[in-house]
Design an enzyme around this catalytic site. Structure first.
Site, PDB file in Angstrom:
ATOM      1  N   LYS A  81       0.619  -0.974   0.002  1.00 23.05           N
ATOM      2  CA  LYS A  81       0.176  -0.058  -0.141  1.00 23.05           C
ATOM      3  C   LYS A  81       0.721   1.122  -0.085  1.00 23.05           C
ATOM      4  CE  LYS A  81      -1.746   1.093   3.912  1.00 23.05           C
ATOM      5  NZ  LYS A  81      -1.096   2.139   4.524  1.00 23.05           N
ATOM      6  N   ARG A  95      -8.135   5.035   9.617  1.00 24.23           N
ATOM      7  CA  ARG A  95      -7.727   3.565   9.852  1.00 24.23           C
ATOM      8  C   ARG A  95      -8.835   2.730  10.587  1.00 24.23           C
ATOM      9  NH1 ARG A  95      -6.181   3.428  14.947  1.00 24.23           N
ATOM     10  NH2 ARG A  95      -5.691   5.550  15.088  1.00 24.23           N
ATOM     11  N   ARG A 126      11.296 -12.965   6.291  1.00 25.19           N
ATOM     12  CA  ARG A 126      12.778 -12.423   7.080  1.00 25.19           C
ATOM     13  C   ARG A 126      13.394 -13.284   7.681  1.00 25.19           C
ATOM     14  NH1 ARG A 126      13.464  -6.810   7.848  1.00 25.19           N
ATOM     15  NH2 ARG A 126      13.409  -7.110  10.128  1.00 25.19           N
ATOM     16  N   ARG A 167      12.937 -13.302  13.887  1.00 25.07           N
ATOM     17  CA  ARG A 167      12.637 -12.574  14.898  1.00 25.07           C
ATOM     18  C   ARG A 167      11.294 -13.068  14.978  1.00 25.07           C
ATOM     19  NH1 ARG A 167      13.098  -6.357  14.094  1.00 25.07           N
ATOM     20  NH2 ARG A 167      11.491  -7.049  12.831  1.00 25.07           N
ATOM     21  N   ARG A 193      -1.368 -10.363  13.131  1.00 23.15           N
ATOM     22  CA  ARG A 193      -1.498  -9.118  12.427  1.00 23.15           C
ATOM     23  C   ARG A 193      -2.407  -9.101  11.397  1.00 23.15           C
ATOM     24  NH1 ARG A 193       4.390  -7.535  10.702  1.00 23.15           N
ATOM     25  NH2 ARG A 193       3.542  -5.960   9.707  1.00 23.15           N
TER      26      ARG A 193
END
Ligand code: ZN
Length: 222
Positions: free
Chosen positions: A13, A88, A127, A160, A171
């Site tokens: 985005k 939001r 990652r 992580r 999320r």
């Protein structure tokens, strides 16, 4: 033309909002940048937002909304704006609409960049970092030559906690629950434009610009 960009984390985005703003000569307004600027300049809203930002909390809607309104009254926003990361939630969307009416403006379109959950998880959970030298890798974008091993020093690669598929899924669930009411609101108002967000950045940008042009042309015919 005033456009809101919506998209899950990992949907691209922010990147697309910036690219499309440049292509169409619109001002790009990202709330993250607004907060940083307001803090640096020490504006009234910046002072109000400071304690929230410094303690890692969400800035209250009324402060964010006022910051956005101050920003869109600037000269570079006359030709139109792309909102990136705002509104939001439904409260912010309704407040924005009300405030825009007063300035004889409106949100014309909402571009919702859709990417499948599987692709989002692949992008966001790819990652890896070297334990010894901290070199970053990504399964999709910059994989190590040998899986699990650092190219530079041979160290072990680890993820992580934020980057594991489990955290990423959580999320995405949060995003869905916050965004569903927004998607419903803008669909009801006939402003939502869904754009397929998979493929190269160029391809997605092309699709967004096409979609916006078609939507604008349709509106003119009415
Ligand atoms: Zn290393």
């Amino acid at each position: 033309m005033n456009v809101v960009f919506l998209g899950a984390p990992g949907a691209g985005k922010g990147t697309q909002a910036l690219r499309v703003a440049q292509k169409l000569n619109l001002a790009h307004i990202a709330t993250g940048d607004l907060f940083r600027e307001a803090l640096a300049k020490g504006t009234e809203q910046g002072k109000k937002a400071k304690p929230f930002i410094e303690s890692g909390k969400l800035v209250p809607d009324e402060i964010t909304i006022q910051m956005v309104l101050d920003r869109i009254s600037a000269g570079d926003c006359k030709g139109g704006v792309i909102f990136d990361g705002f509104p939001r939630n439904l409260n912010q969307a309704e407040a924005l609409d009300k405030a825009l009416v007063k300035q004889q403006k409106t949100i014309d379109w909402v571009v919702y960049i859709k990417v499948s959950e599987k692709v989002l998880i692949d992008r966001l959970s790819g990652r890896w970092i070297c334990r010894k030298c901290q070199a970053p890798y990504h399964n999709l974008f910059s994989p190590p030559k040998v899986a699990g091993k650092c190219d530079r020093c041979g160290g072990e690669l680890y993820q992580r906690a934020d980057d594991t598929p489990e955290t990423v899924k959580k999320r995405l669930v949060v995003f869905e629950s916050e965004t569903a009411p927004l998607v419903h609101y803008y669909t009801k108002n006939g402003k939502l434009l869904e754009v397929e967000g998979e493929g190269t950045e160029d391809a997605v940008e092309g699709r967004i610009i096409d979609t916006l042009r078609k939507a604008a042309a349709k509106l003119q015919k009415k």
